[in-house]
Design a protein around this motif. Structure first.
Motif, PDB file in Angstrom:
ATOM      1  N   LEU A 154       0.840  -1.207   0.000  1.00 44.87           N
ATOM      2  CA  LEU A 154       0.000   0.000   0.000  1.00 44.87           C
ATOM      3  C   LEU A 154       0.873   1.255   0.000  1.00 44.87           C
ATOM      4  O   LEU A 154       0.599   2.219  -0.727  1.00 44.87           O
ATOM      5  CB  LEU A 154      -0.936   0.002   1.217  1.00 44.87           C
ATOM      6  CG  LEU A 154      -2.082  -1.017   1.179  1.00 44.87           C
ATOM      7  CD1 LEU A 154      -2.775  -1.108   2.534  1.00 44.87           C
ATOM      8  CD2 LEU A 154      -3.096  -0.662   0.086  1.00 44.87           C
ATOM      9  N   ALA A 156       3.867   1.451  -1.215  1.00 42.98           N
ATOM     10  CA  ALA A 156       4.439   1.535  -2.565  1.00 42.98           C
ATOM     11  C   ALA A 156       3.425   2.119  -3.537  1.00 42.98           C
ATOM     12  O   ALA A 156       3.771   2.945  -4.396  1.00 42.98           O
ATOM     13  CB  ALA A 156       4.897   0.154  -3.031  1.00 42.98           C
ATOM     14  N   SER A 157       2.155   1.714  -3.414  1.00 46.02           N
ATOM     15  CA  SER A 157       1.131   2.222  -4.340  1.00 46.02           C
ATOM     16  C   SER A 157       0.997   3.744  -4.209  1.00 46.02           C
ATOM     17  O   SER A 157       0.886   4.449  -5.208  1.00 46.02           O
ATOM     18  CB  SER A 157      -0.222   1.537  -4.103  1.00 46.02           C
ATOM     19  OG  SER A 157      -0.880   2.056  -2.951  1.00 46.02           O
ATOM     20  N   GLN A 158       1.029   4.253  -2.983  1.00 44.68           N
ATOM     21  CA  GLN A 158       0.883   5.689  -2.794  1.00 44.68           C
ATOM     22  C   GLN A 158       2.137   6.446  -3.242  1.00 44.68           C
ATOM     23  O   GLN A 158       2.051   7.475  -3.923  1.00 44.68           O
ATOM     24  CB  GLN A 158       0.563   6.011  -1.325  1.00 44.68           C
ATOM     25  CG  GLN A 158       0.548   7.484  -1.015  1.00 44.68           C
ATOM     26  CD  GLN A 158      -0.486   8.270  -1.809  1.00 44.68           C
ATOM     27  OE1 GLN A 158      -1.627   8.400  -1.405  1.00 44.68           O
ATOM     28  NE2 GLN A 158      -0.112   8.803  -2.977  1.00 44.68           N
ATOM     29  N   VAL A 160       4.743   5.492  -5.272  1.00 45.87           N
ATOM     30  CA  VAL A 160       5.035   5.407  -6.707  1.00 45.87           C
ATOM     31  C   VAL A 160       3.987   6.207  -7.493  1.00 45.87           C
ATOM     32  O   VAL A 160       4.313   6.899  -8.456  1.00 45.87           O
ATOM     33  CB  VAL A 160       5.119   3.937  -7.181  1.00 45.87           C
ATOM     34  CG1 VAL A 160       5.336   3.870  -8.685  1.00 45.87           C
ATOM     35  CG2 VAL A 160       6.265   3.220  -6.462  1.00 45.87           C
TER      36      VAL A 160
ATOM     37  N   GLN B 158      -3.017   8.312  -5.654  1.00 47.71           N
ATOM     38  CA  GLN B 158      -3.267   7.068  -4.934  1.00 47.71           C
ATOM     39  C   GLN B 158      -3.929   6.022  -5.830  1.00 47.71           C
ATOM     40  O   GLN B 158      -3.538   4.850  -5.827  1.00 47.71           O
ATOM     41  CB  GLN B 158      -4.139   7.336  -3.705  1.00 47.71           C
ATOM     42  CG  GLN B 158      -4.579   6.076  -2.987  1.00 47.71           C
ATOM     43  CD  GLN B 158      -3.421   5.243  -2.459  1.00 47.71           C
ATOM     44  OE1 GLN B 158      -2.944   5.455  -1.356  1.00 47.71           O
ATOM     45  NE2 GLN B 158      -2.928   4.273  -3.246  1.00 47.71           N
ATOM     46  N   GLY B 161      -1.577   4.864  -8.679  1.00 48.03           N
ATOM     47  CA  GLY B 161      -0.523   4.053  -8.048  1.00 48.03           C
ATOM     48  C   GLY B 161      -1.035   2.670  -7.665  1.00 48.03           C
ATOM     49  O   GLY B 161      -0.326   1.665  -7.809  1.00 48.03           O
ATOM     50  N   MET B 165       0.372  -0.948  -9.141  1.00 48.52           N
ATOM     51  CA  MET B 165       0.876  -2.058  -8.330  1.00 48.52           C
ATOM     52  C   MET B 165       0.045  -3.324  -8.524  1.00 48.52           C
ATOM     53  O   MET B 165       0.566  -4.421  -8.535  1.00 48.52           O
ATOM     54  CB  MET B 165       0.877  -1.674  -6.844  1.00 48.52           C
ATOM     55  CG  MET B 165       1.938  -0.670  -6.476  1.00 48.52           C
ATOM     56  SD  MET B 165       3.621  -1.267  -6.882  1.00 48.52           S
ATOM     57  CE  MET B 165       4.409   0.290  -7.301  1.00 48.52           C
TER      58      MET B 165
END
Lengths: 199, 199
Positions: A154, A156-158, A160, B158, B161, B165
């Motif tokens: 999570l 990483a998702s935010q 990146v 968000q 991203g 992922m």
């Protein structure tokens, strides 16, 4: 004990370093970081393992070089993760944005573009996140190991996604906002993903 | 009044649709959505504006077709943004994941890969987010217009991203988690970005 040079193995020359990096990229993408050894990468490149160590150091460093990573999360993350646990979200966002806003950011944008372009390079980014970033978080922050994969991915998702909007898509005002405005806005998100309740 | 066919303008034929889309992509990427008109795009494609309307409808629909967008945010978003304001974050994440997890997700992945690959395609994604997504949020949700750009671009960071992922990098467990687990984890983030304090 000196390493004997064997038949069929190339000596160090300008093409050798690139041959090792090619073999490393193929190995890490196809078999993953953990299942790849310096020995097997050296064999694929037709060089002695000692030469790989000589050029790159350990497997982590070889991986970072193969990825074209602009810096080593193993050096950066321990400092970010140490200290007040309530501020780790803000520190992580601040450090992350600092890298992307620095001269190293050009390499980071190239890395992200490359990672998204196809399956093979996406796998390298995934291996990078898991072995170089998420594992460090587990080593340096008090996180339940069972929860780490979800919490880490999570984060990483935010992060990146933020880099993508700021540096690739250049969506305003995220593209040109002062880093501290984004630290204030996104820090609490990362803090919750790392240490808060996930619903 | 019938539109006379003028010299030098191509009649409708199998290549015409693609010529219009090419001209539209160039116009939207170079000048932006607002500064591009159907008239100028038709001129660049060498066709009558009426033919553009005939094939695509309005400028929004032409843009969506030029982007290869798998669906129209103008149809989807009003439903998501209506209703209980406290649940808009969760509804937005649920709907967004629903699109990516559906057959339309294949086109969405292709779109994201393309958008990240170079400046030109990144600009199209930026125009898409600003004109097709963020403006709808402003139309249908009680958000201070001055705060909308920051709030909206944080939501985009968000959500894009998360899609990156889940569907491109395939980082576990985000890659294969049930959508509702991600709705629970990420919904509060989007809720805060849209309606909460941003620090």
């Amino acid at each position: 004990m000196a390493t004997p040079r064997r038949t069929g193995r190339r000596p160090g020359n300008p093409g050798t370093r690139e041959a090792i990096l090619d073999a490393a990229r193929a190995a890490f993408a196809e078999r993953g970081f953990d299942a790849s050894s310096i020995r097997s990468i050296a064999a694929a490149a037709g060089v002695d393992p000692a030469l790989v160590h000589h050029y790159f150091g350990g497997k982590d460093q070889l991986f970072l070089a193969a990825m074209g990573a602009p810096l080593d999360p193993g050096e950066l993350l321990p400092r970010v993760l140490a200290g007040d646990p309530d501020g780790v979200g803000e520190r992580l966002v601040r450090t992350f944005l600092g890298v992307w806003d620095s001269p190293a950011g050009v390499a980071a944008v190239a890395l992200l573009r490359s990672a998204v372009s196809n399956e093979w390079t996406a796998r390298l980014l995934r291996e990078f996140l898991v072995t170089q970033v998420l594992r460090r978080i587990l080593q340096h922050l008090d996180v339940d190991p069972a929860e780490l994969p979800l919490r880490g991915s999570l984060v990483a998702s935010q992060l990146v996604g933020l880099a993508l909007m700021r540096h690739v898509v250049r969506l305003e005002p995220v593209a040109s906002a002062p880093a501290e405005a984004l630290v204030a806005a996104v820090g609490p998100t990362v803090q919750r993903y790392l240490r808060g309740g996930l619903g």
